[in-house]
Design an enzyme around this catalytic site. Structure first.
Site, PDB file in Angstrom:
ATOM      1  N   GLU A  88      -4.957  -6.638  14.428  1.00  0.00           N
ATOM      2  CA  GLU A  88      -4.200  -5.420  14.087  1.00  0.00           C
ATOM      3  C   GLU A  88      -5.203  -4.412  13.774  1.00  0.00           C
ATOM      4  O   GLU A  88      -5.575  -3.486  15.224  1.00  0.00           O
ATOM      5  CB  GLU A  88      -3.265  -5.785  12.929  1.00  0.00           C
ATOM      6  CG  GLU A  88      -2.561  -5.013  12.414  1.00  0.00           C
ATOM      7  CD  GLU A  88      -2.344  -4.657  11.461  1.00  0.00           C
ATOM      8  OE1 GLU A  88      -2.176  -4.448  10.193  1.00  0.00           O
ATOM      9  OE2 GLU A  88      -0.711  -5.033  11.393  1.00  0.00           O
ATOM     10  N   HIS A 110      -4.889 -34.206  17.138  1.00  0.00           N
ATOM     11  CA  HIS A 110      -3.966 -34.972  17.601  1.00  0.00           C
ATOM     12  C   HIS A 110      -2.780 -33.782  17.860  1.00  0.00           C
ATOM     13  O   HIS A 110      -2.093 -35.001  18.319  1.00  0.00           O
ATOM     14  CB  HIS A 110      -4.123 -35.651  16.897  1.00  0.00           C
ATOM     15  CG  HIS A 110      -4.394 -37.005  15.998  1.00  0.00           C
ATOM     16  ND1 HIS A 110      -4.711 -37.390  16.385  1.00  0.00           N
ATOM     17  CD2 HIS A 110      -5.513 -36.234  15.029  1.00  0.00           C
ATOM     18  CE1 HIS A 110      -5.745 -38.255  16.105  1.00  0.00           C
ATOM     19  NE2 HIS A 110      -6.026 -38.123  15.099  1.00  0.00           N
ATOM     20  N   LYS A 155       9.555  -0.964  14.530  1.00  0.00           N
ATOM     21  CA  LYS A 155      10.047  -0.748  13.181  1.00  0.00           C
ATOM     22  C   LYS A 155      10.358   0.711  13.396  1.00  0.00           C
ATOM     23  O   LYS A 155      12.241   0.109  12.454  1.00  0.00           O
ATOM     24  CB  LYS A 155       9.058  -0.460  11.496  1.00  0.00           C
ATOM     25  CG  LYS A 155       8.230  -0.955  11.535  1.00  0.00           C
ATOM     26  CD  LYS A 155       6.996  -0.546  11.185  1.00  0.00           C
ATOM     27  CE  LYS A 155       5.677  -0.777  10.363  1.00  0.00           C
ATOM     28  NZ  LYS A 155       4.687  -0.400   9.391  1.00  0.00           N
ATOM     29  N   GLY A 201      -4.713  -2.124   4.907  1.00  0.00           N
ATOM     30  CA  GLY A 201      -4.373  -2.731   4.301  1.00  0.00           C
ATOM     31  C   GLY A 201      -4.713  -4.480   4.634  1.00  0.00           C
ATOM     32  O   GLY A 201      -4.756  -5.706   3.718  1.00  0.00           O
ATOM     33  N   ARG A 202      -5.215  -4.651   5.921  1.00  0.00           N
ATOM     34  CA  ARG A 202      -6.004  -5.689   6.591  1.00  0.00           C
ATOM     35  C   ARG A 202      -6.886  -5.813   5.979  1.00  0.00           C
ATOM     36  O   ARG A 202      -7.713  -7.317   6.366  1.00  0.00           O
ATOM     37  CB  ARG A 202      -5.691  -6.347   7.792  1.00  0.00           C
ATOM     38  CG  ARG A 202      -6.145  -4.875   8.870  1.00  0.00           C
ATOM     39  CD  ARG A 202      -6.164  -5.246  10.138  1.00  0.00           C
ATOM     40  NE  ARG A 202      -6.448  -3.745  10.487  1.00  0.00           N
ATOM     41  CZ  ARG A 202      -6.207  -3.317  10.697  1.00  0.00           C
ATOM     42  NH1 ARG A 202      -4.983  -2.840   9.997  1.00  0.00           N
ATOM     43  NH2 ARG A 202      -6.524  -2.146  11.722  1.00  0.00           N
ATOM     44  N   GLU A 232      10.379  -4.988   5.066  1.00  0.00           N
ATOM     45  CA  GLU A 232      10.463  -5.984   4.830  1.00  0.00           C
ATOM     46  C   GLU A 232      10.034  -5.685   2.990  1.00  0.00           C
ATOM     47  O   GLU A 232      10.846  -6.739   2.310  1.00  0.00           O
ATOM     48  CB  GLU A 232       9.151  -6.572   4.674  1.00  0.00           C
ATOM     49  CG  GLU A 232      10.289  -6.753   6.454  1.00  0.00           C
ATOM     50  CD  GLU A 232       8.848  -6.341   7.330  1.00  0.00           C
ATOM     51  OE1 GLU A 232       9.196  -4.904   6.790  1.00  0.00           O
ATOM     52  OE2 GLU A 232       8.676  -6.458   8.390  1.00  0.00           O
ATOM     53  N   LYS A 291       0.516  -1.200   0.038  1.00  0.00           N
ATOM     54  CA  LYS A 291      -0.289  -0.217  -0.306  1.00  0.00           C
ATOM     55  C   LYS A 291       0.740   1.215   0.186  1.00  0.00           C
ATOM     56  O   LYS A 291       0.673   2.288  -0.986  1.00  0.00           O
ATOM     57  CB  LYS A 291      -0.906  -0.155   0.838  1.00  0.00           C
ATOM     58  CG  LYS A 291      -1.705   1.459   1.154  1.00  0.00           C
ATOM     59  CD  LYS A 291      -2.663   1.147   2.537  1.00  0.00           C
ATOM     60  CE  LYS A 291      -3.347   2.319   2.123  1.00  0.00           C
ATOM     61  NZ  LYS A 291      -4.289   2.039   3.697  1.00  0.00           N
TER      62      LYS A 291
HETATM   63  O1  F6P Z   1       3.289  -3.229   9.653  1.00  0.00           O
HETATM   64  C1  F6P Z   1       1.821  -3.324   9.477  1.00  0.00           C
HETATM   65  C2  F6P Z   1       1.279  -2.933   8.414  1.00  0.00           C
HETATM   66  O2  F6P Z   1       1.435  -1.813   8.334  1.00  0.00           O
HETATM   67  C3  F6P Z   1      -0.266  -3.785   8.137  1.00  0.00           C
HETATM   68  O3  F6P Z   1      -0.605  -2.569   8.439  1.00  0.00           O
HETATM   69  C4  F6P Z   1       0.114  -3.200   6.343  1.00  0.00           C
HETATM   70  O4  F6P Z   1      -0.938  -4.647   5.482  1.00  0.00           O
HETATM   71  C5  F6P Z   1       1.211  -4.161   6.795  1.00  0.00           C
HETATM   72  O5  F6P Z   1       2.255  -3.361   6.885  1.00  0.00           O
HETATM   73  C6  F6P Z   1       2.153  -3.475   4.580  1.00  0.00           C
HETATM   74  O6  F6P Z   1       2.091  -2.329   4.753  1.00  0.00           O
HETATM   75  P1  F6P Z   1       2.195  -1.883   3.231  1.00  0.00           P
HETATM   76  O7  F6P Z   1       1.550  -2.666   2.189  1.00  0.00           O
HETATM   77  O8  F6P Z   1       1.869  -0.436   3.065  1.00  0.00           O
HETATM   78  O9  F6P Z   1       3.328  -2.926   2.512  1.00  0.00           O
END
Ligand code: F6P
Length: 545
Positions: free
Chosen positions: A357, A388, A508, A271-272, A216, A210
């Site tokens: 979240e 199990h 972060k 995002g979620r 990452e 987003k």
């Molecule tokens: O670190 C949490 C977050 O902001 C989530 O809410 C989001 O889904 C994820 O990181 C990834 O964010 P982006 O889509 O901006 O890379």
């Protein structure tokens, strides 16, 4: 100024529920069922193709009517309506919350700040559809003219969990001639293992973010570009092998992806809550635009049900209220989600972000401390594997763990008696947990006396059962929307903002500072605590290079 949310604990319904919870603790599901033969029928509701049987919960008609009264006193309907109208209900980020617009049918309209968002949604869906079709038909080629055989989504959190979950859930509908992989972790192992057997000339990367700034994702995206360029030295090849899904066009361009190959969405999609936006591009390539459309229809059917059904027959409202009941009045800490469908193996992981979240919050929308415990811990594994493993604790442990069982009447892979055996296990677990086995019953079955306490099941362990026809794109959409709106219901009662996520920020920022130190730069800012400083020192000493 943000108006204060309703004080939950001051409500008459809250007070009544506190004293009522004392009565319920004395009741058993055995009694409740034997007193009322129509209980299961009365406590089963249907919506958007899903059936929810909530009869095996520790509730009576009185519990339900008090919970429904509490929802009314918290003005739940107004809040739902505000969301559907596009009001700025995500107050801390000054945003509307409009994932429901992502699945409104073409031709409908929802105007927010002068813009018809439904029209914009469908423009993007149409572009996604043409692109997905080109990849699926093989007319979108790699830089050397080879057909794309591998699709790798790079993203994390909402830009990964939804796509992975949906791909796994709908795998039986997917294009089996293509390989779909998902890279999320900053751990280099994730990228290396996802690409080690792939030909870069046949590989398409979807960079899903987003913000297009997530550490990452951007690190993995740069590694992917280097991996591609190690084979195809020309920068020009990037545009054949990379597309982006983002709200941040300038950063996409800076990365070197042609913005014609960018699929956008909007700040009003959290995002979620984004797996049905352009973030679902990998899903669409896997299952095709028509199936994707069916998934959107499933989402929309549940949205309509949530918006328009009376609360007493409203699946997400009832599920949300039950979570509040167990969390705030009966002291449970977690909810187990146990899908009896192998294709839903990533569903609990997906739900963890959606639920925790969203509702893992300690202050209310106006910044004042919450008055009660909020978001429970969601976890789970597909049945029957869990049986199990951890079910021992569910049956005989000392904690109250409400459960959502999820199952389907038909298997995508009918194989002998497998499906009946699978579903028999689902039904048996709900029954055993609710009704247990008394010491007398154990004795009567001839068990030696010393084993009787060990083989007694006290029962009274609550569960919902969610049943669908089969796991189709439509059912998946309805199921995800069911949980989205249950989360919203819970958050509304707690008076929190279920759509921000400030709690992920601090770690972060601190990681960025430590990254610099690990690469030899001298520490900036305040000193670390002695434990963290020692760990950093030890790591640097132990590191081979
Ligand atoms: O670190 C949490 C977050 O902001 C989530 O809410 C989001 O889904 C994820 O990181 C990834 O964010 P982006 O889509 O901006 O890379």
């Amino acid at each position: 100024m943000t108006p204060s949310p309703t004080s939950l604990t001051a409500l008459s319904s809250w007070q009544a529920l506190v004293s009522h919870s004392g009565e319920i603790r004395q009741r058993s599901l055995r009694d409740l069922f034997s007193e009322d033969p129509s209980r299961a029928e009365r406590m089963t509701v249907e919506g958007a193709g899903l059936i929810l049987d909530y009869s095996k919960n520790l509730v009576t008609e009185k519990t339900l009517s008090l919970l429904l009264e509490m929802a009314t006193q918290c003005r739940l309907f107004d809040r739902i309506d505000s969301m559907f109208r596009g009001e700025m209900i995500n107050r801390t980020e000054h945003r509307s919350v409009l994932h429901v617009a992502l699945r409104m049918p073409k031709g409908e309209s929802l105007v927010v700040k002068g813009v018809d968002v439904v029209r914009e949604v469908h423009e993007v869906l149409d572009r996604m559809g043409s692109f997905a079709t080109r990849v699926r038909e093989g007319s979108w080629k790699g830089a050397t003219g080879k057909t794309i055989k591998n699709v790798i989504n790079i993203g994390i959190g909402g830009s990964d969990l939804g796509p992975v979950m949906a791909y796994e859930a709908l795998r039986s509908y997917s294009d089996r001639d293509r390989v779909f992989r998902f890279v999320s972790n900053i751990d280099g192992t994730d990228f290396v293992e996802a690409t080690r057997d792939l030909d870069p000339e046949e590989t398409l990367f979807i960079i899903s973010s987003k913000t297009f700034t997530t550490l990452e994702t951007m690190t993995n995206a740069r590694t992917a570009r280097a991996w591609l360029l190690a084979r195809l030295s020309s920068e020009e090849s990037v545009r054949h092998h990379f597309v982006a899904v983002s709200t941040n066009a300038p950063e996409v361009q800076k990365f070197g992806i042609d913005t014609h190959n960018m699929f956008g969405f909007w700040d009003w999609v959290g995002g979620r809550y984004s797996m049905d936006s352009a973030i679902g591009l990998s899903t669409m390539i896997a299952i095709g635009p028509d199936r994707f459309q069916e998934m959107l229809e499933g989402f929309h059917a549940m949205d309509e049900h949530f918006h328009k059904s009376p609360f007493e027959r409203n699946l997400p409202v009832l599920m949300g209220l039950l979570v509040v009941w167990y969390t705030n009045f009966l002291g449970s800490q977690t909810i187990a989600v146990l899908p009896y469908d192998q294709y839903l193996k990533r569903f609990p992981a997906y739900l963890q972000q959606l639920t925790m979240e969203s509702n893992g919050k300690h202050v209310r929308t106006d910044g004042s401390p919450v008055e009660t415990t909020t978001g429970p811990i969601y976890w789970g594994e597909p049945g029957t594997n869990g049986q199990h493993s951890f079910y021992q604790l569910l049956h005989q442990g000392t904690r109250l763990i409400p459960i959502d069982f999820i199952g389907f009447a038909n298997s995508r892979n009918p194989l002998g008696h497998h499906h009946d055996i699978l579903m028999a296990n689902l039904f048996a677990q709900g029954e055993a947990l609710a009704f247990g086995k008394t010491a007398e019953e154990v004795r009567a079955s001839g068990v030696p006396e010393f084993q009787v306490p060990h083989r007694t099941f006290e029962g009274n362990r609550p569960s919902n059962t969610i049943l669908g026809q089969e796991l189709s794109p439509r059912t998946l959409g309805a199921l995800v929307a069911l949980y989205e709106h249950s989360v919203f219901t819970q958050g509304t009662l707690w008076g929190i903002d279920s759509f921000d996520q400030w709690g992920v920020e601090l770690g972060k920022v601190m990681a960025v500072r430590i990254i610099e130190e690990l690469s030899g730069q001298s520490p900036k800012g305040p000193p670390h605590d002695s434990g963290t400083a020692a760990l950093i020192r030890r790591y640097r000493d132990m590191r081979r290079e």
